[in-house]
Motif scaffolding. Structure first.
Motif, short mmCIF file in Angstrom:
data_model
loop_
_atom_site.label_atom_id
_atom_site.label_comp_id
_atom_site.label_asym_id
_atom_site.label_seq_id
_atom_site.Cartn_x
_atom_site.Cartn_y
_atom_site.Cartn_z
N SER A 27 -2.43 -4.59 3.35
CA SER A 27 -2.52 -5.88 2.66
C SER A 27 -1.17 -6.57 2.54
CB SER A 27 -3.09 -5.69 1.25
OG SER A 27 -4.27 -4.95 1.30
N SER A 28 -0.30 -6.32 3.49
CA SER A 28 1.03 -6.92 3.38
C SER A 28 0.97 -8.44 3.43
CB SER A 28 1.95 -6.38 4.47
OG SER A 28 2.10 -4.98 4.31
N SER A 29 -0.04 -8.97 4.11
CA SER A 29 -0.20 -10.42 4.14
C SER A 29 -0.76 -10.91 2.81
CB SER A 29 -1.16 -10.81 5.28
OG SER A 29 -1.94 -11.93 4.90
N GLU A 30 -0.05 -11.86 2.22
CA GLU A 30 -0.47 -12.37 0.92
C GLU A 30 -1.81 -13.09 0.99
OE1 GLU A 30 2.46 -14.52 -1.62
OE2 GLU A 30 0.86 -16.02 -1.72
N GLU A 31 -2.02 -13.79 2.07
CA GLU A 31 -3.28 -14.52 2.23
C GLU A 31 -4.46 -13.55 2.20
OE1 GLU A 31 -3.50 -17.64 2.14
OE2 GLU A 31 -1.66 -18.55 2.92
N ARG A 64 -4.49 -10.51 0.99
CA ARG A 64 -4.61 -9.89 -0.32
C ARG A 64 -5.39 -10.80 -1.26
NH1 ARG A 64 1.08 -9.22 -2.54
NH2 ARG A 64 1.62 -8.88 -0.37
N PRO A 114 8.89 -3.89 4.02
CA PRO A 114 7.92 -3.95 2.93
C PRO A 114 6.48 -3.70 3.40
CG PRO A 114 8.61 -6.16 3.52
CD PRO A 114 9.47 -5.22 4.30
N ASN A 115 5.74 -3.12 2.48
CA ASN A 115 4.37 -2.78 2.81
C ASN A 115 3.51 -2.80 1.55
OD1 ASN A 115 2.21 -0.41 3.06
ND2 ASN A 115 2.57 -1.34 5.07
N TYR A 116 2.31 -3.28 1.70
CA TYR A 116 1.38 -3.33 0.56
C TYR A 116 0.06 -2.80 1.08
CZ TYR A 116 -0.39 -5.51 -3.84
OH TYR A 116 -0.91 -5.75 -5.09
N HIS A 117 -0.36 -1.66 0.54
CA HIS A 117 -1.62 -1.06 0.98
C HIS A 117 -2.58 -1.00 -0.19
CE1 HIS A 117 -0.98 0.31 5.14
NE2 HIS A 117 -2.27 0.63 5.09
N ARG A 140 -3.43 -5.94 -9.01
CA ARG A 140 -3.19 -6.57 -7.72
C ARG A 140 -2.82 -8.04 -7.91
NH1 ARG A 140 -8.09 -6.46 -4.26
NH2 ARG A 140 -6.88 -5.79 -2.46
N TRP A 144 -0.70 0.34 -3.42
CA TRP A 144 0.57 0.97 -3.03
C TRP A 144 1.57 -0.12 -2.65
CZ3 TRP A 144 0.47 6.12 -3.89
CH2 TRP A 144 -0.78 6.75 -3.87
N ILE A 145 2.61 -0.25 -3.43
CA ILE A 145 3.59 -1.30 -3.17
C ILE A 145 4.91 -0.67 -2.77
CG2 ILE A 145 4.85 -3.26 -4.16
CD1 ILE A 145 2.52 -3.53 -6.15
N THR A 146 5.32 -0.98 -1.55
CA THR A 146 6.59 -0.44 -1.08
C THR A 146 7.43 -1.60 -0.58
OG1 THR A 146 5.20 1.36 -0.25
CG2 THR A 146 7.56 1.47 0.25
N GLY A 147 8.52 -1.85 -1.26
CA GLY A 147 9.41 -2.91 -0.82
C GLY A 147 8.97 -4.29 -1.27
N SER A 148 9.87 -5.24 -1.02
CA SER A 148 9.64 -6.59 -1.50
C SER A 148 8.76 -7.34 -0.50
CB SER A 148 11.01 -7.24 -1.68
OG SER A 148 11.01 -8.54 -1.25
N ASN A 149 7.49 -7.50 -0.89
CA ASN A 149 6.49 -8.07 0.01
C ASN A 149 6.50 -9.59 0.04
OD1 ASN A 149 4.53 -6.02 1.29
ND2 ASN A 149 4.94 -5.20 -0.75
N GLU A 150 5.70 -10.08 0.98
CA GLU A 150 5.49 -11.51 1.13
C GLU A 150 5.03 -12.16 -0.18
OE1 GLU A 150 3.35 -12.22 4.92
OE2 GLU A 150 2.10 -13.49 3.66
#
Ligand code: SF4
Ligand code: SF4
Lengths: 207, 715
Positions: free
Chosen positions: A128-132, A134, A171-174, B225, B272-278
């Motif tokens: 879910s790294s893309s904000e859109e 997410r 950066p990563n968002y899962h 979230r 799971w948040i790793t690093g500064s995301n978009e």
């Protein structure tokens, strides 16, 4: 576990937490499912109940910002997106893949692809790294997720290596998603859709 | 929050909770549903194995927390996150206020964080004129009501839909309905605009993974979230107890945490948040992220050989879910900010002894929390230890001091008991109960109290000791003071059974009270002295087993003696040897002697059973008593909540008679519902409580020790 056992367990567990699990033979069937679902629901109606409840003026105003039926499908395979667009245009639904921040009052359906499924708990695993992307899975009333059958694993440990790879490439968002958004905060009575989607539909794609 | 100044005020507050019908019902229903839900969620899994894995990985993290922090910080910073260390609550709040100011924030949305409750972050932010909105439904509700959470996982469990309806009507300015679904939707839509306007999101974290520098958030509502996605700034505040070395550890904890918390296999969302995301509205399209790691006494705690295990807590709230006392009085009376068993402990360390001193006395030592803890923490032991520390700091109350002094001197203690026999003569009824209690005990009137026996067991011993020709086992008997002086007939029944089974018995005369009552009162020093006395009393016999008919004594002798004498090598080895031989009557009769139906008359009468806390949880004995009941020729019928405490808890029932009586009430209702006319158990304390309660109810149910039931039906 055999592939079929995995699919069965996944379906059992996801269904147990109120997700709707449907098998689809080809991607086009998934698109039909989405527009069909969108056609059946009323625009701007919080499912089941709630929309008629009076709100404070500010909250009311945000809700009024929303009129059309909107489907968001950010990050969808471009070819699929095109096919979905044709269907939406015919039916008069608005299809978007960006600008989610203009739709924070809510959209009808968020349609997204997910990378993995975990059979043990009926969980979807979504990059879910893309904000859109997410946002599409959060502010929608219904989240429809497309999951290739071959991507279901037994257990969360089986995804450890994959997840570590992704996380080390920050950066990563899962997100792990299991059923719809829920709460039991009032008198321990289960209520769905408190902040996120009120419904989760999982389309298991033959691949 | 805990505000009572002394025990008297605290007890008044407890009374208010006890009178709250709604709270009682919801907690009762929850306790029953929770047990079934949890069992179902863990079906087919090796729960004990999983818990010990969690304990092991958390212990590892405790040992290396400084390195883990360094590694976490390095990885997080590499990924564009700013990492802060806060030594205490004040510093954490200041750091967060500074971040808010530096980024020109006005409005803050929060997703649930116990750590922020611990630091009272909302007050700090509001003092600087930031608007703060809790987005977790339960948290939002209690925020609007200006209250603290009453449960770690369900913060608003103490409120009814009617209260929520009134509250929401007030907030929206429109009349709302009591339909829960609708109320939830109102919250959804009211809160949505709050996210839209917020410049800063604050979350906690359930995991801080050192190898990735990322965090994991476990939620059902999905608010975490939104909080971590919409505003331009994200601050995650977490205790350093959230550090784990590897992602694997987080995944492992994730297997236990939701199952133990609510009986869910997993929560709806794990983020799971790793690093500064978009982030579209952030600087350069990126989210500004800060991790604030709070120490607040934790690193000191990690050094403590006994209390470092507190770091294993994953905040699942299960220890409150099973606590019979919490179930009666609810969260605001069972913790300051953190509630339940762990709350009693954390209150002392995070909020000081003034907040903790009344709370810690409210533990009945039933061990239900220890049994269920996701990290395998020995919670009741730590609670007692804190109780003792507070008394050492504050001075010991007179009764507790006196009891300690008396028990240390066996002869004096026994003389007092013998004298009491004469003193109570005028109050005695013909059936071994005290007729009426002196005024000062009037609150204890919920149960009839027994009288001291005419002849204590120790005085009978030389006359009843059987001659055993070809002994199969050589054992020593440990009577405990209640069976010795109040219920010697239970010991007599045991002697008869064992003699018939060719067991050679000894009764060392220098034995005294096991010492559990003084440990319960926080008199650790006296508990140690009494332990030493007993160890010496038994050290010379060449016994295969040391048998006791009292579950509490058995568990105390077995588990606590070795701990009590730690530091003295000679006593330590004596205690190990001693505790290895200790066995409870039921296990000995069933597992060792193999008593079966052959030796007993079959009457087929219904008998139900109460499982003493210190037998079922303390010693993990569950089946032996059931088998013995059947062996004794009776029909065993299980009562609801067989393994829930009867409310005796030794001195607890003296200190909190209202709570004790409520627990007893529940127990007796369940017993009566079985229709059995015989109630059996394995502990003289429970017998005292149960018999006394039944007598007050005018019931004809007979309460007996299992040994008595067996002896009565012996062929
Ligand atoms: S030992 Fe029993 S009474 Fe004490 S905190 Fe634990 S569960 Fe509650
Ligand atoms: S002490 Fe144990 S049971 Fe209680 S919240 Fe912590 S992990 Fe859960």
């Amino acid at each position: 576990m055999t592939v079929q056992q995995r699919i069965d367990l996944f379906t059992e567990k996801a269904t147990a937490v109120s997700a709707v699990v449907v098998e689809v033979a080809k991607p086009a069937d998934a698109l039909d499912y989405v527009v069909d679902l969108c056609g059946k629901k009323e625009a701007c109606q919080l499912l089941a109940s709630g929309c008629e409840a009076p709100l404070s003026d500010k909250a009311e105003k945000l809700c009024e910002a929303k009129r059309d039926k909107v489907i968001a499908a950010p990050g969808l395979d471009p070819e699929l997106f095109k096919q979905l667009k044709t269907r939406c245009d015919e039916l008069g639904f608005k299809l978007i893949d960006s600008g989610m921040r203009n739709h924070l009052a809510g959209i009808d359906i968020g349609f997204t692809e997910v990378q993995h499924g975990i059979a043990e708990t009926g969980t979807l695993v979504q990059e879910s790294s893309s904000e859109e992307l997410r946002l599409a899975t959060m502010v929608s009333e219904i989240h429809v997720a497309l999951l290739p059958k071959s991507r279901i694993v037994d257990d969360s440990y089986d995804l450890e290596e994959y997840l570590l790879g992704a996380m080390k490439n920050a950066p990563n968002y899962h997100a792990f998603i299991t059923g719809a958004s829920r709460t039991a905060d009032i008198e321990r009575v289960l209520a769905l859709g408190v902040h996120g989607p009120l419904e989760l539909h999982i389309l298991l794609l033959e691949d | 929050m805990q505000t009572a100044k002394d025990l008297k005020q605290y007890r008044e507050e407890l009374h208010e909770s006890l009178d709250n019908e709604f709270l009682r019902t919801i907690l009762d229903n929850f306790a029953v549903a929770y047990r079934a839900g949890r069992a179902n969620a863990f079906k087919g899994m090796d729960v004990k194995g999983l818990i010990s894995e969690v304990a092991a990985c958390k212990d590892e993290a405790t040992l290396h927390h400084a390195e883990l922090y360094a590694q976490f910080k390095e990885n997080a910073e590499k990924a564009g996150v700013k990492v802060h260390w806060a030594k205490d609550a004040e510093e954490a709040n200041r750091i967060i206020c500074d971040i808010a100011r530096a980024n020109d924030c006005k409005s803050v949305v929060k997703s649930k964080s116990m750590t922020a409750e611990e630091t009272l972050l909302n007050h700090a932010l509001e003092d600087e004129n930031f608007e703060v909105i809790e987005t977790d439904l339960g948290e939002w509700i209690i925020q609007l009501r200006h209250e603290g959470p009453s449960h770690m996982v369900m913060p608003a469990i103490h409120l009814s839909r009617f209260q929520v309806k009134d509250l929401f009507s007030e907030v929206t300015g429109k009349e709302q309905e009591t339909d829960i679904d609708k109320l939830v939707k109102v919250a959804r839509r009211e809160l949505r605009q709050k996210y839209v306007n917020a410049d800063m999101g604050i979350s906690g974290a359930n995991f801080a993974v050192a190898e990735t520098g990322g965090i994991g958030l476990v939620t059902n509502e999905g608010n975490a979230r939104l909080v971590t996605t919409l505003p331009k700034v994200h601050v995650a505040l977490m205790g350093i107890d959230k550090l784990v070395p590897k992602l694997h550890d987080a995944l492992r904890i994730l297997k236990v945490l939701p199952r133990n918390a609510t009986g869910q296999a997993i929560t709806s969302y794990v983020t799971w948040i790793t690093g500064s995301n978009e982030c579209a509205v952030g600087p350069d399209g990126k989210k500004e992220i800060h991790f604030v790691l709070l120490d607040n006494g934790r690193s000191e705690l990690f050094k403590d050989p006994l209390f470092s295990q507190v770091n294993r807590c994953v905040r699942c709230g299960a220890c409150a879910n099973v606590c019979p006392v919490y179930r009666l009085v609810g969260g605001h009376k069972m913790g300051h900010i953190y509630i339940g068993a762990i709350g009693l402990i954390l209150t002392y360390f995070f909020h000081g002894k003034d907040k903790a001193k009344n709370l810690v006395q409210n533990c009945i030592n039933c061990e239900a929390c220890k049994d269920i803890c996701a990290g395998g923490i020995d919670l009741p032991r730590l609670i007692k230890e804190i109780h003792s520390r507070i008394q050492d700091e504050e001075g010991h109350p007179l009764p507790s001091l006196l009891l300690g002094k008396v028990l240390k001197n066996r002869k004096l203690f026994h003389t007092l008991l013998r004298t009491a026999k004469w003193a109570q003569k005028p109050m005695k009824e013909s059936d071994q109960f005290i007729r009426h209690l002196p005024m000062m005990f009037s609150q204890h009137d919920f149960k009839a109290l027994p009288t001291i026996a005419d002849t204590p067991f120790r005085d009978m011993w030389k006359d009843i000791k059987p001659e055993v020709k070809a002994p199969k086992h050589r054992v020593a008997l440990f009577s405990g003071c209640v069976q010795d002086f109040v219920y010697p007939e239970q010991m007599k029944a045991c002697v008869q059974l064992l003699g018939d089974a060719q067991v050679d018995m000894d009764f060392p005369m220098d034995q005294s009270c096991c010492g559990l009552p003084v440990q319960m009162m926080g008199e650790m020093k006296a508990a140690r002295d009494v332990a030493e006395q007993n160890l010496r009393a038994f050290q010379h016999g060449n016994y295969d087993y040391i048998i006791t008919l009292c579950a509490s004594c058995a568990s105390h002798l077995k588990h606590n003696y070795p701990k009590l004498v730690k530091g003295n090598p000679r006593l330590e080895s004596l205690a190990m040897e001693f505790s290895n031989k200790v066995i409870d009557f039921s296990s000995f009769a069933n597992d060792v002697l193999g008593l079966d139906a052959e030796g007993f008359r079959k009457t087929g009468e219904k008998a139900t059973y109460h499982a003493p806390c210190h037998l079922c949880r303390g010693l993990d004995v569950h089946e032996a008593p059931h088998k013995l009941i059947e062996a004794a020729g009776l029909e065993y019928v299980e009562c609801d909540e067989e393994e829930v405490c009867c409310g005796f808890g030794g001195t607890f029932s003296m200190k909190f008679p209202e709570l004790s009586s409520e627990l007893l009430n529940k127990k007796l209702n369940n017993v009566e519902a079985t229709g059995a006319k015989t109630l059996l158990t394995d502990c003289p304390g429970c017998i005292m409580q149960l018999r006394g309660g039944l007598k007050r109810r005018g019931s004809d149910i007979q309460v007996k020790h299992i040994a008595e039931a067996l002896a009565a039906n012996k062929k």
